[in-house]
Design an enzyme around this catalytic site. Structure first.
Site, PDB file in Angstrom:
ATOM      1  N   ASP A 209      -5.662  -9.948  -2.843  1.00 12.82           N
ATOM      2  CA  ASP A 209      -5.838  -9.213  -4.031  1.00 12.82           C
ATOM      3  C   ASP A 209      -6.856  -9.687  -4.816  1.00 12.82           C
ATOM      4  O   ASP A 209      -7.279 -10.435  -5.456  1.00 12.82           O
ATOM      5  CB  ASP A 209      -4.374  -9.811  -5.055  1.00 12.82           C
ATOM      6  CG  ASP A 209      -4.028  -8.832  -6.012  1.00 12.82           C
ATOM      7  OD1 ASP A 209      -3.811  -7.635  -5.965  1.00 12.82           O
ATOM      8  OD2 ASP A 209      -3.731  -9.066  -7.283  1.00 12.82           O
ATOM      9  N   GLU A 273      -9.002  -6.856  -1.559  1.00 11.86           N
ATOM     10  CA  GLU A 273      -9.075  -5.633  -2.658  1.00 11.86           C
ATOM     11  C   GLU A 273     -10.028  -5.916  -3.374  1.00 11.86           C
ATOM     12  O   GLU A 273     -10.458  -6.529  -4.864  1.00 11.86           O
ATOM     13  CB  GLU A 273      -7.636  -5.166  -3.346  1.00 11.86           C
ATOM     14  CG  GLU A 273      -7.509  -4.280  -4.053  1.00 11.86           C
ATOM     15  CD  GLU A 273      -6.678  -4.941  -5.560  1.00 11.86           C
ATOM     16  OE1 GLU A 273      -5.674  -4.044  -6.108  1.00 11.86           O
ATOM     17  OE2 GLU A 273      -6.752  -6.222  -5.787  1.00 11.86           O
TER      18      GLU A 273
END
Length: 541
Positions: A209, A273
């Site tokens: 993330d 990401e």
């Protein structure tokens, strides 16, 4: 010749948003046992692996992306024993498992942050985070002008042990998500421990993330455009994201993963990401000694236009594939408006135009050389739920801004599995059981049992595309050459002879290859490519 263990180069991974996938306990929230029960369905669909959204202990202020304990399972979702059962079931089916790891920030209930709150300014505990004195009289103004991605200031003030207003801490998302200070060596060492904990339990890799985050400009200066992140809901502030030091972290994590690969020959994947300004900047994250892959979001954000799609695909193939990695294609995820709705007209349900375009886009993505990620429900053609009442919305963006413009709840509504009324088989509880977000009545049209029975459904299109894709000799290593095509049509041929063409317009055009296609997103007579349709052929072009 690349090692056969490099499965990730052309893998198709299914994103499981755990709390919305399948509920085994009847509490209205999906869980790990539900994921385990759904594995045969995913195996039948034909995916190579799954990516699990965070299931760690968390107060759930951002649905698990506020992690209080990186090495556990929240009771909402099960326990470590259930996780081990899930891993064993996935291994039997040959399904890879990726975990979502959140290294940019943690929960305000994480023990280290609680220790920081109880400690004095300048303490070692506070040095693990970004604590700073405020500006202005009595330090009453934030240390700089940055705004949170979720709206409002990126700083919150604490009350010190003596009861007086004290320092401020940085949170680029919600106040309940304090950012780690990665310039502190203790932070990196703690994440080493976390990585090894899960790798020792047999996982196949991590989805990272906010992988362009972690480091902030060391002086924390004011931004020229402090509201850019909140306005775009993207990592735009160059002082808070994409700092050069982050690449050292990914080099180290790659080394950790390769230590495990060396033991058993099973390659572990790091996929980031990464939201950065250009494909060229993106390519820096997937250099041979850094992340294996990083999501390429430009395809997701491109308008429905042949020239726009051609531009982003060309840049990705040149800049990203040129590093030796493969492009990681995505059309949707848990933060985006569902593809059917995004490509359609303003809808309260499913737009026919949006559905046709979403089907065509799916075939295009699956034909591109590289890897692909499918967000749960896309294989059912689910539309965005656009009319959730305010009192059920849980997205912290809504809680902080009061605006529905960018909320993410609409793509997170629990999946429909069977039946004519909610909960559509999502929960094992009574018929009156309530999923954590309400399902609209029209979800009956998209239920999994109905999709499997209808050979014209989105599910069969995805399944057929995945089967053909798996049968092709080149995927991750494939090449791509553009074909001459009329305006509004995109066509290419891969090195293995697969031709893919998409008609972005509404009027039919001549097909680039004679004969009936192998697969098409809608009715496609020989020699004709209808509007809003994609098709595959094999050719010796």
């Amino acid at each position: 010749m690349l090692s056969k263990c490099r499965w990730w180069r052309d893998a198709v991974i299914y994103q499981v948003y755990v709390r919305s996938f399948l509920d085994s306990t009847g509490d209205g929230i999906g869980d790990l046992a539900g994921v385990r029960a759904g594995l045969p369905y995913l195996k039948k669909l034909g995916v190579d692996g799954i990516w699990l959204s965070p299931f760690y202990p968390s107060p759930q202020h951002d649905h698990g992306y506020d992690v209080a304990d990186y090495c556990g399972v929240d009771p909402l979702f099960g326990d470590l024993a259930e996780f081990d059962l899930l891993m064993a079931a996935a291994r039997r089916l040959g399904v890879k498992v990726l975990l979502d790891i959140v290294p940019n920030h943690c929960s305000s209930e994480h023990p280290w942050f609680q220790e920081a709150l109880a400690s004095a300014p300048g303490s070692a505990a506070r040095a693990r985070f970004h604590f700073a004195d405020g500006r202005g009289p009595d330090g009453a103004e934030p240390p700089n002008n940055w705004h949170s991605m979720f709206g409002g200031p990126a700083w919150s003030r604490v009350t010190e042990a003596d009861g007086r207003p004290g320092q401020w801490y940085l949170h680029m998302f919600a106040p309940e998500q304090p950012d780690w200070n990665w310039r502190n060596q203790e932070v990196g060492a703690e994440f080493d421990r976390v990585l090894r904990f899960w790798l020792d339990r047999g996982i196949d890799g991590f989805r990272i993330d906010v992988a362009a985050g972690l480091f902030k400009h060391p002086q924390l200066p004011d931004s020229d455009d402090p509201e850019a992140d909140a306005r775009t809901r993207d990592s735009v502030n160059p002082l808070a994201w994409n700092q050069p030091e982050v690449h050292d972290v990914w080099r180290h994590w790659r080394t950790v993963c390769e230590q495990y690969t060396a033991r058993d020959g099973r390659e572990r994947l790091l996929v980031g990401e990464v939201s950065v300004p250009s494909a060229r900047e993106h390519a820096k994250y997937v250099r041979p000694d850094e992340l294996h892959q990083a999501f390429f979001f430009d395809l997701l954000s491109a308008p429905w236009d042949a020239d726009a799609f051609r531009k982003v695909i060309t840049e990705a193939m040149q800049d990203i594939a040129g590093t030796g990695s493969t492009v990681t294609w995505v059309l949707n995820n848990h933060d985006q408006v569902r593809t059917v709705t995004r490509y359609g007209e303003p809808a309260t349900g499913c737009s026919g135009l949006g559905a046709a375009r979403a089907r065509a886009a799916a075939l295009l993505m699956l034909a591109l050389p590289g890897a692909a990620y499918i967000y749960q429900g896309e294989e059912l053609g689910l539309p965005e739920v656009v009319d959730l009442p305010d009192d059920v919305l849980t997205d912290p963006i809504f809680r902080r801004t009061g605006s529905r413009a960018r909320i993410r709840d609409g793509c997170r509504v629990p999946l429909p599995w069977s039946g004519q009324t909610s909960p559509f088989g999502f929960t094992s509880g009574a018929e009156s059981a309530r999923p954590w977000l309400p399902q609209p009545s029209y979800f009956a049209e998209y239920a999994t049992d109905r999709a499997l029975a209808d050979t014209r459904s989105f599910w069969h299109l995805y399944r057929d595309g995945l089967q053909l894709r798996a049968a092709l000799p080149q995927l991750g290593e494939g090449t791509l050459d553009w074909l001459d095509a009329p305006p509004g049509v995109l066509g290419f041929v891969r090195g293995d002879g697969l031709v893919c063409a998409v008609n972005f317009g509404t009027a039919p055009t001549p097909a680039p290859v004679p004969g009936t296609p192998l697969l098409s997103s809608g009715p496609c007579p020989a020699g004709v490519l209808p509007g809003s349709t994609a098709a595959w052929w094999m050719s010796d072009l």
